[in-house]
Design a protein around this motif. Structure first.
Motif, PDB file in Angstrom:
ATOM      1  N   VAL A 245      94.663 -59.865  15.291  1.00  0.00           N
ATOM      2  CA  VAL A 245      93.765 -58.711  15.391  1.00  0.00           C
ATOM      3  C   VAL A 245      92.372 -59.177  15.775  1.00  0.00           C
ATOM      4  N   ARG A 248      92.289 -60.041  19.400  1.00  0.00           N
ATOM      5  CA  ARG A 248      92.253 -58.835  20.216  1.00  0.00           C
ATOM      6  C   ARG A 248      90.855 -58.245  20.245  1.00  0.00           C
ATOM      7  N   HIS A 249      90.213 -58.149  19.081  1.00  0.00           N
ATOM      8  CA  HIS A 249      88.856 -57.603  19.023  1.00  0.00           C
ATOM      9  C   HIS A 249      87.888 -58.442  19.862  1.00  0.00           C
ATOM     10  N   GLU A 250      88.051 -59.757  19.792  1.00  0.00           N
ATOM     11  CA  GLU A 250      87.193 -60.635  20.583  1.00  0.00           C
ATOM     12  C   GLU A 250      87.403 -60.398  22.071  1.00  0.00           C
ATOM     13  N   GLU A 252      88.516 -57.651  23.558  1.00  0.00           N
ATOM     14  CA  GLU A 252      87.971 -56.335  23.909  1.00  0.00           C
ATOM     15  C   GLU A 252      86.449 -56.375  23.990  1.00  0.00           C
ATOM     16  N   LEU A 253      85.826 -57.042  23.023  1.00  0.00           N
ATOM     17  CA  LEU A 253      84.367 -57.134  23.002  1.00  0.00           C
ATOM     18  C   LEU A 253      83.855 -57.885  24.227  1.00  0.00           C
ATOM     19  N   GLY A 299      85.426 -61.942  17.057  1.00  0.00           N
ATOM     20  CA  GLY A 299      85.989 -60.632  16.786  1.00  0.00           C
ATOM     21  C   GLY A 299      85.455 -59.973  15.534  1.00  0.00           C
ATOM     22  N   SER A 300      84.653 -60.693  14.753  1.00  0.00           N
ATOM     23  CA  SER A 300      84.019 -60.104  13.571  1.00  0.00           C
ATOM     24  C   SER A 300      82.634 -60.712  13.410  1.00  0.00           C
ATOM     25  N   PRO A 336      80.678 -57.974  17.252  1.00  0.00           N
ATOM     26  CA  PRO A 336      80.963 -56.535  17.250  1.00  0.00           C
ATOM     27  C   PRO A 336      80.002 -55.728  16.393  1.00  0.00           C
TER      28      PRO A 336
END
Length: 373
Positions: A245, A248-250, A252-253, A299-300, A336
């Motif tokens: 997850v 994925r966030h990384e 997308e960012l 990602g965070s 993010p």
């Protein structure tokens, strides 16, 4: 004396006919899926890859999960792909887990005495690395033209043969090459044509070694600038771990901020870094070639991720040099959301900036360019 082919163990040398009798697959080609034997047989020929500048083999550098075996995908000229007929072999590797197949690796070692029949040594069974199943590299094809190739990152499943002769040679000279970028992790989240399932995490390593490991010699360092392209497919995951997850966030960012830079008319890319004396290849997240800014995305905005990003960007930025800009690039961490206030103090100490995405979707930071959109 007839050699039994009922069982093939890591380290055994067999002809392809003998291998097919046990694991199935086609009589030709480098990637040979077998539906009835639940296998995808990967054949590596060191002479072929080395002629055009790439190698299949073990990375000398290990992480907490053990060693990684790199295997170059199918396609001898032009960009490699996961699409269509040309990408069928590469898809078979990426989808092996959800299709209930095992990756088995063989390397060519010679020929049967007195014939042209090739022999192959079995290294063992593998699976894809759960966090980074493949990377893109830039190498020349058989036609001499530069192209993008898919390099799969394989982890051992059970006992495998690990020998010094199968370790990728370390870098020996500094080379800096400007090449196009391809997204690294997008396909692991695509429902088609790659995979809709989460990739398995590798099991605890267990390997059978017949030769003592030799350290890679020191040489020099190389860095490669790469130009990004769009992911092109909406990212989605199923039954994913928290780690995937975050990946994925990384992704997308990074893609969202890249689009912002593109809209501002900036040339964007990344760097692919080959470090002197190492066999592995580093890759940065994003580089603004217009303003000479290197970005490391996470990602965070957790303390752990910020600290990791700080170490990575200080490491990578040492190698980022271009003809259009003097000195090292400005270093910026892409997040993010805003980090804790005391992390700004830490980053300021090392002259590292921050760009983050606000609640309304805007990017906030000193290096964020204005756009007309």
């Amino acid at each position: 004396m007839t050699v039994s082919v009922e069982v093939i163990n890591p380290g055994d040398v067999r002809t392809r006919t003998e291998i097919r009798a046990v694991f199935g697959g086609s009589p030709q080609g480098g990637i040979c899926p077998s539906e009835d034997r639940h296998s995808v047989n990967l054949y590596s020929d060191p002479d072929v890859g080395e002629l055009v500048g790439y190698y299949d083999g073990w990375l000398a550098e290990e992480d907490e999960l053990g060693p990684v075996f790199e295997y170059t995908g199918a396609g001898k000229s032009g960009d490699q792909t996961f699409d269509g007929v040309a990408g069928s072999g590469n898809r078979a590797i990426l989808r092996h887990a959800e299709q209930g197949r095992v990756l088995r690796v063989f390397t060519r070692v010679g020929k049967v005495p007195g014939s042209d029949t090739k022999t192959h040594r079995y290294l063992g069974s593998f699976t894809l690395d759960g966090m980074e199943p493949y990377v893109w590299r830039r190498v020349p094809g058989e036609d001499g033209l530069e192209r993008n190739v898919i390099v799969f990152r394989l982890r051992a499943e059970g006992a495998v043969q690990y020998t010094a002769e199968d370790v990728i040679p370390a870098a020996e000279a500094t080379t800096v090459e400007f090449v196009p970028f391809r997204p690294v992790t997008a396909a692991m989240f695509q429902s088609e044509p790659a995979t809709s399932g989460g990739l398995p995490l590798p099991k605890q390593r267990s390997r059978k070694s017949t030769t003592a490991r030799k350290p890679a010699p020191n040489a020099e360092t190389s860095g490669t600038f790469v130009v990004p392209e769009a992911f092109g497919t909406k990212l989605s995951i199923r039954a994913a771990t928290a780690a995937t997850v975050a990946v994925r966030h990384e992704a997308e960012l990074t893609q969202a901020y890249k689009a912002h830079l593109d809209a501002a008319g900036h040339q964007t890319g990344a760097f692919q870094i080959k470090v002197r004396g190492l066999t592995s290849t580093l890759r940065t997240d994003l580089y603004d070639a217009t303003e000479h800014v290197l970005y490391e995305a996470k990602g965070s905005n957790s303390r752990e991720d910020v600290r990791m990003a700080l170490g990575q960007i200080l490491d990578y930025s040492r190698y980022v040099k271009t003809q259009d800009h003097e000195g090292e690039p400005k270093r910026v961490i892409l997040l993010p959301a805003a980090p804790a206030s005391d992390m700004y103090t830490l980053l300021d100490r090392y002259d590292v900036g921050v760009v983050y995405r606000a609640d309304d979707g805007r990017f906030v930071g000193d290096t964020v360019p204005k756009t007309d959109q």
